[in-house]
Scaffold this motif. Structure first.
Motif, PDB file in Angstrom:
ATOM      1  N   ARG A   8       0.806  -1.222   0.000  1.00  0.00           N
ATOM      2  CA  ARG A   8       0.000   0.000   0.000  1.00  0.00           C
ATOM      3  C   ARG A   8       0.838   1.271   0.000  1.00  0.00           C
ATOM      4  NH1 ARG A   8      -3.792   0.892   4.436  1.00  0.00           N
ATOM      5  NH2 ARG A   8      -1.980   0.389   5.656  1.00  0.00           N
ATOM      6  N   VAL A 137      -7.666   8.601   2.321  1.00  0.00           N
ATOM      7  CA  VAL A 137      -8.192   8.152   3.620  1.00  0.00           C
ATOM      8  C   VAL A 137      -8.710   6.727   3.514  1.00  0.00           C
ATOM      9  CG1 VAL A 137     -10.030   8.545   5.316  1.00  0.00           C
ATOM     10  CG2 VAL A 137      -8.693  10.471   4.452  1.00  0.00           C
ATOM     11  N   PHE A 138      -9.465   6.425   2.448  1.00  0.00           N
ATOM     12  CA  PHE A 138      -9.983   5.064   2.281  1.00  0.00           C
ATOM     13  C   PHE A 138      -8.855   4.057   2.114  1.00  0.00           C
ATOM     14  CE2 PHE A 138     -14.133   6.900   0.518  1.00  0.00           C
ATOM     15  CZ  PHE A 138     -14.746   6.809   1.755  1.00  0.00           C
ATOM     16  N   TRP A 140      -5.791   4.397   3.214  1.00  0.00           N
ATOM     17  CA  TRP A 140      -5.094   4.325   4.503  1.00  0.00           C
ATOM     18  C   TRP A 140      -5.806   3.360   5.439  1.00  0.00           C
ATOM     19  CZ3 TRP A 140      -0.555   6.283   6.181  1.00  0.00           C
ATOM     20  CH2 TRP A 140      -0.318   6.247   7.541  1.00  0.00           C
ATOM     21  N   ARG A 141      -7.139   3.355   5.399  1.00  0.00           N
ATOM     22  CA  ARG A 141      -7.928   2.507   6.292  1.00  0.00           C
ATOM     23  C   ARG A 141      -8.098   1.078   5.778  1.00  0.00           C
ATOM     24  NH1 ARG A 141     -10.847   4.395  10.314  1.00  0.00           N
ATOM     25  NH2 ARG A 141     -12.510   2.932   9.860  1.00  0.00           N
ATOM     26  N   MET A 142      -7.685   0.831   4.527  1.00  0.00           N
ATOM     27  CA  MET A 142      -7.829  -0.506   3.955  1.00  0.00           C
ATOM     28  C   MET A 142      -6.963  -1.512   4.716  1.00  0.00           C
ATOM     29  SD  MET A 142      -7.198  -1.688   0.025  1.00  0.00           S
ATOM     30  CE  MET A 142      -5.490  -2.156   0.090  1.00  0.00           C
ATOM     31  N   GLU A 143      -7.531  -2.678   4.946  1.00  0.00           N
ATOM     32  CA  GLU A 143      -6.802  -3.731   5.643  1.00  0.00           C
ATOM     33  C   GLU A 143      -5.612  -4.171   4.795  1.00  0.00           C
ATOM     34  OE1 GLU A 143      -7.604  -8.269   7.238  1.00  0.00           O
ATOM     35  OE2 GLU A 143      -9.285  -6.982   6.686  1.00  0.00           O
ATOM     36  N   ASP A 144      -4.473  -4.317   5.420  1.00  0.00           N
ATOM     37  CA  ASP A 144      -3.245  -4.706   4.724  1.00  0.00           C
ATOM     38  C   ASP A 144      -3.073  -6.211   4.826  1.00  0.00           C
ATOM     39  OD1 ASP A 144      -0.982  -4.354   3.280  1.00  0.00           O
ATOM     40  OD2 ASP A 144       0.193  -3.431   4.874  1.00  0.00           O
TER      41      ASP A 144
END
Length: 156
Positions: A8, A137-138, A140-144
């Motif tokens: 990411r 922002v979306f 950044w919040r996405m599961e890695d």
């Protein structure tokens, strides 16, 4: 992406740079040189391009193999829908501020029409920058999640 643990990071950097470059264009596009404007749009294009492969790879890695076709078809559909909505929104901003008459008058170099057009593009660039910031922002919040097969490549 095959050898990256944190896939990411490049798209996050790309989106941040695209948002910053288009924000600079929102404030200074009317006074920028043509080469600087080309440089800013190149940064925006590279920043946007960094996210497309991430979306495809992360979706492919997070669904079952038998759902890949449906998932990728949905991705293409939603990408096309987003492009159509984006063009409609930005076109509405342009024509709402400059108006159809103002766009036609630019050919004769009316100072008022050019000023309206500059204002319209300033708002278009600002709206695009806000959209990139929201995408940041979306993302950044996405599961890695680990990529499919990544452990196999590292010998785990």
């Amino acid at each position: 992406m095959r050898k990256m643990d944190r896939y990411r990071i490049p798209p996050l950097i790309g989106l941040a740079s695209a948002a910053a470059a288009i924000a600079v264009m929102a404030f200074f596009a009317a006074s920028m040189s043509l080469w600087l404007l080309f440089a800013m749009t190149t940064i925006v294009a590279i920043g946007i391009g960094a996210i497309f492969s991430l979306i495809a790879v992360s979706l492919q890695s997070s669904v079952a193999r038998h759902d890949l076709g449906t998932t990728m078809a949905l991705l293409v559909f939603l990408r096309s829908l987003g492009q159509a909505i984006g063009v409609a929104v930005l076109g509405s901003i342009l024509f709402g501020i400059a108006g159809a008459d103002g766009i036609e008058e630019v050919g004769v170099r009316s100072p008022d029409a050019i000023r309206d057009l500059e204002t319209a593009f300033r708002y278009m660039f600002a709206a695009s920058s806000a959209g990139f910031a929201l995408a940041f922002v979306f993302l950044w919040r996405m599961e890695d999640r680990p990529l499919e097969g990544y452990g196999r490549l590292r010998g785990q």
